[in-house]
Design a protein around this motif. Structure first.
Motif, mmCIF file in Angstrom:
data_model
loop_
_atom_site.group_PDB
_atom_site.id
_atom_site.type_symbol
_atom_site.label_atom_id
_atom_site.label_comp_id
_atom_site.label_asym_id
_atom_site.label_seq_id
_atom_site.Cartn_x
_atom_site.Cartn_y
_atom_site.Cartn_z
ATOM 1 N N VAL A 60 -19.284 -5.801 3.110
ATOM 2 C CA VAL A 60 -17.932 -4.989 2.725
ATOM 3 C C VAL A 60 -16.684 -5.792 2.002
ATOM 4 O O VAL A 60 -16.545 -6.752 2.366
ATOM 5 C CB VAL A 60 -17.752 -4.804 4.218
ATOM 6 C CG1 VAL A 60 -16.233 -3.518 4.284
ATOM 7 C CG2 VAL A 60 -18.546 -4.102 5.370
ATOM 8 N N MET A 61 -17.197 -5.249 0.761
ATOM 9 C CA MET A 61 -15.310 -5.516 0.251
ATOM 10 C C MET A 61 -13.678 -5.884 0.679
ATOM 11 O O MET A 61 -13.909 -4.363 0.889
ATOM 12 C CB MET A 61 -15.941 -5.357 -1.214
ATOM 13 C CG MET A 61 -15.388 -5.596 -2.678
ATOM 14 S SD MET A 61 -15.954 -4.613 -4.324
ATOM 15 C CE MET A 61 -14.945 -3.300 -3.922
ATOM 16 N N TRP A 62 -13.822 -6.969 0.382
ATOM 17 C CA TRP A 62 -12.488 -6.978 0.616
ATOM 18 C C TRP A 62 -11.815 -6.065 -0.966
ATOM 19 O O TRP A 62 -11.393 -6.467 -2.300
ATOM 20 C CB TRP A 62 -11.971 -8.369 0.910
ATOM 21 C CG TRP A 62 -10.274 -8.472 0.979
ATOM 22 C CD1 TRP A 62 -9.229 -8.989 0.063
ATOM 23 C CD2 TRP A 62 -9.595 -7.777 1.829
ATOM 24 N NE1 TRP A 62 -8.238 -8.507 0.558
ATOM 25 C CE2 TRP A 62 -8.923 -8.442 2.141
ATOM 26 C CE3 TRP A 62 -10.365 -7.681 3.566
ATOM 27 C CZ2 TRP A 62 -7.165 -8.013 2.743
ATOM 28 C CZ3 TRP A 62 -9.409 -6.928 4.616
ATOM 29 C CH2 TRP A 62 -7.829 -7.493 3.827
ATOM 30 N N ASP A 63 -10.546 -5.237 -0.638
ATOM 31 C CA ASP A 63 -10.445 -4.646 -1.433
ATOM 32 C C ASP A 63 -8.816 -4.230 -0.825
ATOM 33 O O ASP A 63 -8.214 -3.833 0.528
ATOM 34 C CB ASP A 63 -10.343 -3.474 -1.862
ATOM 35 C CG ASP A 63 -9.817 -2.629 -2.692
ATOM 36 O OD1 ASP A 63 -9.744 -3.263 -4.393
ATOM 37 O OD2 ASP A 63 -9.410 -1.656 -3.181
ATOM 38 N N VAL A 64 -7.025 -4.709 -1.726
ATOM 39 C CA VAL A 64 -6.135 -4.070 -1.738
ATOM 40 C C VAL A 64 -5.398 -3.232 -2.815
ATOM 41 O O VAL A 64 -6.426 -2.918 -3.938
ATOM 42 C CB VAL A 64 -5.306 -5.368 -1.250
ATOM 43 C CG1 VAL A 64 -5.576 -6.016 0.021
ATOM 44 C CG2 VAL A 64 -5.680 -6.157 -2.731
ATOM 45 N N THR A 65 -4.760 -2.941 -2.798
ATOM 46 C CA THR A 65 -3.714 -1.410 -3.457
ATOM 47 C C THR A 65 -3.938 -2.419 -5.026
ATOM 48 O O THR A 65 -3.473 -3.972 -5.094
ATOM 49 C CB THR A 65 -2.203 -1.653 -3.480
ATOM 50 O OG1 THR A 65 -2.588 -0.780 -1.638
ATOM 51 C CG2 THR A 65 -1.265 -0.321 -3.956
ATOM 52 N N GLY A 66 -4.440 -2.013 -5.867
ATOM 53 C CA GLY A 66 -4.260 -2.159 -6.705
ATOM 54 C C GLY A 66 -5.475 -3.585 -7.401
ATOM 55 O O GLY A 66 -5.692 -3.719 -8.634
ATOM 56 N N LEU A 67 -6.711 -3.436 -6.363
ATOM 57 C CA LEU A 67 -7.511 -4.901 -6.981
ATOM 58 C C LEU A 67 -8.421 -3.910 -7.822
ATOM 59 O O LEU A 67 -9.207 -4.271 -9.113
ATOM 60 C CB LEU A 67 -7.554 -4.984 -5.467
ATOM 61 C CG LEU A 67 -8.916 -6.710 -5.584
ATOM 62 C CD1 LEU A 67 -8.481 -7.462 -6.989
ATOM 63 C CD2 LEU A 67 -8.874 -7.143 -4.662
ATOM 64 N N SER A 76 1.102 -1.186 0.165
ATOM 65 C CA SER A 76 0.130 0.265 -0.405
ATOM 66 C C SER A 76 0.576 1.400 -0.216
ATOM 67 O O SER A 76 1.796 1.466 0.370
ATOM 68 C CB SER A 76 -1.269 0.069 1.000
ATOM 69 O OG SER A 76 -1.858 1.022 1.516
ATOM 70 N N PRO A 77 0.536 2.257 -0.723
ATOM 71 C CA PRO A 77 1.582 3.739 -0.289
ATOM 72 C C PRO A 77 0.423 4.284 0.572
ATOM 73 O O PRO A 77 0.124 3.634 1.613
ATOM 74 C CB PRO A 77 0.657 4.278 -1.764
ATOM 75 C CG PRO A 77 -0.667 3.948 -1.708
ATOM 76 C CD PRO A 77 -0.348 2.252 -1.855
#
Length: 446
Positions: free
Chosen positions: A350-357, A77-78
């Protein structure tokens, strides 16, 4: 003459409130008289700030510079900015879940670093500034919770210290902040393996889950400030739907009656988890067959029957799928379908999300505009609030106008549902413009 009186009243109201802007949402320190069922409905659709503050590992301790940013960025993550948080709100999300590994930079006696706590607190503050509900949890945190069955006293001491400190730090925050007892770690194969034919140890494992969740509620409720009434999210057994719906799982006793249950949805796992073949399964690139839809509805109906219909609110704390080696249309269909299946049954997904997804943390917007539109259509389709009907009597009358005026004069408070109905401009703010528009509606239809 009647029209002149109306006009004078409108002008008077505009002058009176020209410099007053009262949010339709909770003030930072405000606790409203709202049930957790209504609260969960108010949360709308959510997204996770994944792979950020829950990053952990000895290599970060060894090679990092000893600052919160070292952990914040360790998993890709930034550094989180206010613009990123604003982008979530702009994209239509109503809730941000912030997973946290609290052991990072932890000192003696399980003391959480002020710097680390401050970094989390900054993100929470930004989210609240943009009227996002926030869920703060205790995440995987290096896996120490796996030791509960063999070293319960030590683990419970650490668990207690963590939640005492979190509760103390956020005790004056309003009800837009939710605490979540744990992520997926409550439930132990060392006590009972669900895949075995034996039930030996099952009751013991469930009892320990229930005990920890009860401890969580007791800690928060005894901590003072707004925590006496804060809405709390109770981790299900491994956050697995089947296991959480088992009668052995019990919601904790709560004097405030402000608890919801948390489960996760990554089914089928060969599509929702795997990016490439593994020893336990072959990766699946598509989703959307009749059997897939039937399976989804089966689990959502199970949650509704086991909890929602019995008055226990449900938050799908995580659902999602990767995009690598996946059909793009299937990804969009899966995410939209799970979201709709949950939200239509009055659960908060609540959607799972990470950087770039799914959310671009650089551009501060969703990668897939069609997916974003699908989410908005779901919100619109299942929004059960009639704009203007503040007293919820089925019609818009002068009574609703008076109720809004009394709220702006701080003579009466509105519930979350009433405030949503009063927001005739749909801008998240209650002020004289809403009064004027509401008056005009009454004039037009009377």
């Amino acid at each position: 003459m009647k029209q002149l009186k109306w006009t004078a009243a409108i002008c008077s109201t505009a002058i009176l409130f020209s410099s007053v802007s009262m949010s339709a949402f909770a003030a930072p320190t405000k606790m409203r008289d709202i049930s957790t069922m209504d609260y969960v409905r108010e949360m709308g659709l959510g997204i996770n700030l994944g792979n950020t503050f829950e990053s952990c590992g000895e290599w970060i301790d060894k090679w990092g510079d000893g600052t919160p940013k070292a952990y914040e960025t360790a998993w890709g993550s930034p550094v989180i900015t206010e613009d990123m948080i604003k982008g979530y709100a702009d994209a239509g999300f109503g809730t941000l879940r912030v997973p946290v590994a609290w052991s990072n930079l932890m000192g003696d006696d399980y003391t959480i670093s002020d710097a680390y706590l401050g970094a989390v607190q900054e993100v929470v503050d930004w989210a609240l500034d943009y009227n996002l509900h926030v869920i703060v949890n205790l995440h995987y945190d290096g896996g120490w919770l796996a030791n509960f069955p063999t070293d319960k006293e030590t683990c419970m001491t650490k668990y207690t210290r963590i939640w005492e400190q979190i509760s103390d730090a956020f005790q004056d925050y309003g009800d837009y902040l939710v605490f979540e007892s744990q992520n997926e770690e409550l439930g132990w194969d060392s006590l009972w393996n669900r895949w075995s034919s034996s039930t030996d140890g099952k009751a013991e494992s469930y009892a320990l889950v229930n005990e920890i969740n009860q401890k969580f509620v007791d800690i928060v409720r005894a901590s003072g400030g707004n925590n006496a009434k804060r809405h709390l999210l109770i981790s299900g057994y491994g956050t697995d739907i089947d296991l959480t719906c088992d009668p052995l799982f019990q919601m904790p006793q709560d004097p405030a009656n402000h608890c919801a249950v948390s489960v996760h949805y990554y089914t089928p796992s060969d599509f929702a988890i795997l990016e490439e073949d593994a020893s336990w399964g072959k990766v699946r690139s598509t989703w959307g067959t009749d059997a897939d839809i039937q399976q989804l509805n089966h689990y959502m109906d199970m949650l509704q029957t086991s909890f929602v219909d019995k008055g226990v609110p449900v938050i799908i704390g995580e659902y999602g799928c990767p995009k690598k080696n996946k059909d793009a249309d299937s990804v969009r269909l899966f995410l939209s379908s799970v979201c709709e299946a949950a939200y239509s049954r009055k659960m908060c997904p609540v959607m799972w999300d990470v950087t770039g997804l799914h959310y671009d943390r650089s551009a501060c917007q969703m990668y897939d505009s069609v997916l974003q539109e699908n989410f908005q259509k779901i919100l619109q389709t299942y929004n059960d609030t009639k704009i203007g009907d503040i007293n919820q009597d089925g019609s818009v009358t002068i009574t609703d106008v008076v109720l809004l005026q009394q709220h702006l004069l701080q003579e009466k408070s509105l519930t979350a549902a009433q405030a949503k109905a009063a927001d005739t401009w749909s801008d998240g703010v209650l002020n004289s413009f809403d009064v004027t528009a509401l008056r005009q509606t009454v004039l037009t239809f009377t």
